[in-house]
Design a protein around this motif. Sequence first.
Motif, PDB file in Angstrom:
ATOM      1  N   GLY A   1       1.734  10.478  -9.647  1.00 25.21           N
ATOM      2  CA  GLY A   1       1.307  10.061 -10.975  1.00 25.21           C
ATOM      3  C   GLY A   1       2.046   8.861 -11.519  1.00 25.21           C
ATOM      4  O   GLY A   1       2.062   8.622 -12.735  1.00 25.21           O
ATOM      5  N   VAL A   2       2.646   8.063 -10.633  1.00 20.51           N
ATOM      6  CA  VAL A   2       3.395   6.868 -11.031  1.00 20.51           C
ATOM      7  C   VAL A   2       2.629   5.642 -10.547  1.00 20.51           C
ATOM      8  O   VAL A   2       2.399   5.488  -9.351  1.00 20.51           O
ATOM      9  N   TYR A   3       2.249   4.760 -11.467  1.00 21.17           N
ATOM     10  CA  TYR A   3       1.450   3.603 -11.054  1.00 21.17           C
ATOM     11  C   TYR A   3       1.544   2.476 -12.078  1.00 21.17           C
ATOM     12  O   TYR A   3       2.007   2.661 -13.208  1.00 21.17           O
ATOM     13  N   THR A   4       1.077   1.303 -11.650  1.00 19.72           N
ATOM     14  CA  THR A   4       0.978   0.140 -12.528  1.00 19.72           C
ATOM     15  C   THR A   4      -0.254  -0.655 -12.094  1.00 19.72           C
ATOM     16  O   THR A   4      -0.991  -0.218 -11.205  1.00 19.72           O
ATOM     17  N   SER A   5      -0.482  -1.807 -12.666  1.00 16.55           N
ATOM     18  CA  SER A   5      -1.652  -2.611 -12.294  1.00 16.55           C
ATOM     19  C   SER A   5      -1.445  -3.227 -10.912  1.00 16.55           C
ATOM     20  O   SER A   5      -0.312  -3.356 -10.431  1.00 16.55           O
ATOM     21  N   ASP A   6      -2.538  -3.630 -10.279  1.00 18.33           N
ATOM     22  CA  ASP A   6      -2.449  -4.254  -8.959  1.00 18.33           C
ATOM     23  C   ASP A   6      -1.591  -5.510  -8.991  1.00 18.33           C
ATOM     24  O   ASP A   6      -0.786  -5.757  -8.089  1.00 18.33           O
ATOM     25  N   THR A   7      -1.781  -6.314 -10.031  1.00 20.62           N
ATOM     26  CA  THR A   7      -1.015  -7.563 -10.133  1.00 20.62           C
ATOM     27  C   THR A   7       0.467  -7.280 -10.278  1.00 20.62           C
ATOM     28  O   THR A   7       1.299  -7.871  -9.578  1.00 20.62           O
ATOM     29  N   ARG A   8       0.823  -6.374 -11.174  1.00 21.18           N
ATOM     30  CA  ARG A   8       2.224  -6.025 -11.372  1.00 21.18           C
ATOM     31  C   ARG A   8       2.806  -5.397 -10.110  1.00 21.18           C
ATOM     32  O   ARG A   8       3.964  -5.663  -9.757  1.00 21.18           O
ATOM     33  N   LEU A   9       2.017  -4.581  -9.423  1.00 24.77           N
ATOM     34  CA  LEU A   9       2.487  -3.943  -8.195  1.00 24.77           C
ATOM     35  C   LEU A   9       2.890  -4.987  -7.168  1.00 24.77           C
ATOM     36  O   LEU A   9       3.984  -4.921  -6.583  1.00 24.77           O
ATOM     37  N   ARG A  10       2.002  -5.945  -6.918  1.00 21.62           N
ATOM     38  CA  ARG A  10       2.319  -6.994  -5.929  1.00 21.62           C
ATOM     39  C   ARG A  10       3.549  -7.796  -6.341  1.00 21.62           C
ATOM     40  O   ARG A  10       4.387  -8.137  -5.499  1.00 21.62           O
TER      41      ARG A  10
ATOM     42  N   GLU B   1       0.823  -1.207   0.000  1.00 19.11           N
ATOM     43  CA  GLU B   1       0.000   0.000   0.000  1.00 19.11           C
ATOM     44  C   GLU B   1       0.862   1.264   0.000  1.00 19.11           C
ATOM     45  O   GLU B   1       0.538   2.241  -0.684  1.00 19.11           O
ATOM     46  N   SER B   2       1.942   1.255   0.766  1.00 17.71           N
ATOM     47  CA  SER B   2       2.805   2.433   0.840  1.00 17.71           C
ATOM     48  C   SER B   2       3.517   2.678  -0.485  1.00 17.71           C
ATOM     49  O   SER B   2       3.597   3.824  -0.955  1.00 17.71           O
ATOM     50  N   THR B   3       4.047   1.624  -1.075  1.00 20.32           N
ATOM     51  CA  THR B   3       4.724   1.754  -2.366  1.00 20.32           C
ATOM     52  C   THR B   3       3.763   2.259  -3.425  1.00 20.32           C
ATOM     53  O   THR B   3       4.092   3.151  -4.227  1.00 20.32           O
ATOM     54  N   ASP B   4       2.548   1.719  -3.421  1.00 22.17           N
ATOM     55  CA  ASP B   4       1.532   2.130  -4.386  1.00 22.17           C
ATOM     56  C   ASP B   4       1.137   3.587  -4.167  1.00 22.17           C
ATOM     57  O   ASP B   4       1.193   4.414  -5.084  1.00 22.17           O
ATOM     58  N   ALA B   5       0.742   3.932  -2.932  1.00 20.61           N
ATOM     59  CA  ALA B   5       0.187   5.256  -2.652  1.00 20.61           C
ATOM     60  C   ALA B   5       1.201   6.368  -2.861  1.00 20.61           C
ATOM     61  O   ALA B   5       0.892   7.406  -3.471  1.00 20.61           O
ATOM     62  N   SER B   6       2.427   6.190  -2.373  1.00 19.70           N
ATOM     63  CA  SER B   6       3.418   7.258  -2.472  1.00 19.70           C
ATOM     64  C   SER B   6       3.763   7.554  -3.925  1.00 19.70           C
ATOM     65  O   SER B   6       4.002   8.703  -4.297  1.00 19.70           O
TER      66      SER B   6
END
Length: 348
Positions: free
Chosen positions: A63-72, A53-58
């Motif tokens: 404006g930097v993001y990827t899909s949930d699957t790729r994130l995990r 969650e921290s890696t995703d949110a920060s």
Amino acid sequence: MKYFDFESLNALVVTPAIMAKMNQIYELRGQQQDSLQKSRVALDRLVNIAKVESTDASNRIEGVYTSDTRLRELVNKKTTPHNRSEAEISGYRDVLELIHEHYQDIPITSNSILGLHKQLFNYTESTWGGHYKDINNTIVNHYKYGSQGVRFTPPPAHMTPELVDSLCHAYNQAIHAGVLSPLLLTGAFVFDFVSIHPFRDGNGRMSRLLMLLTLYQNNFLVGKFVSIEQLIEHTKSAYYERLQQSSTDWMTNGNSYAPFLDYFLSIILQAYRDLNERINITQPQAKSAAELVLNALQRELRPLSKRDLLSLVPEYSQRSIERALLELQNKQQIEKIGRGRATRYRLV
């Protein structure tokens, strides 16, 4: 010349609201000390969830993001980055992990900050990782519908190394002196770091990583178990507003830290409250995963994603939560709404 008054924080007036939040944080931290030594499996799950969650949110704040699957997969180091965004996410993951595991060994110095920034951009082709800015920059607020506006003009590039050294020195001296609460000093340090804006890129992410580092060093470990970055993302408008309010007359040492510190303490207090609820859930009890999922939905009063439920019911594995969701749907106690990434569950 800009200087950092960490002995009084520009004659900060500690309002009743600020004092009440600080007292509640200290009280909750004290109450949770024993609980954090128990239910290690559940707490380890909270740590793993908070990292994602921290890696995703920060990164999403910037404006930097990827899909949930790729994130995990990236956070769990099961894949390598495929593009610039994933490279930056991987760098944040590594710095976050370093802070989680070695926060006591990382001094608050200019060299440490440069080293952490270099790791933040290790997977990218950027040449500025680990170097202070060589061009002047501005701090821009981004609003809904694509609008934006300049919040603050930081000091020029040539002043950056001296200002960062001065900030670190003032902070370390104040922590050692113990005149002010480390909660106030940590918040002020983060605010001043953002105001210096010492890098060409990554200033926001670095400020949140340094926030965790300084909190951990002062024994406020809540960010390990609850994502403070996600709480900031959810209140992003208030975050930018308070930054702007505390920025007035910053260069002439006439700014008030109070607006930002009030916001900062609200976020830390909310994190401790969230952890308190999750610790209560994790205490030994004869409740099934389905019962705890129902409890979470009743308590939150909003549709929840599977990721939300994994965080709120940490003593059960993902497979157990999935079985509980299927069981509750079959009993028509909950229903699934949305599809794919937007899937949520709510009470019937």
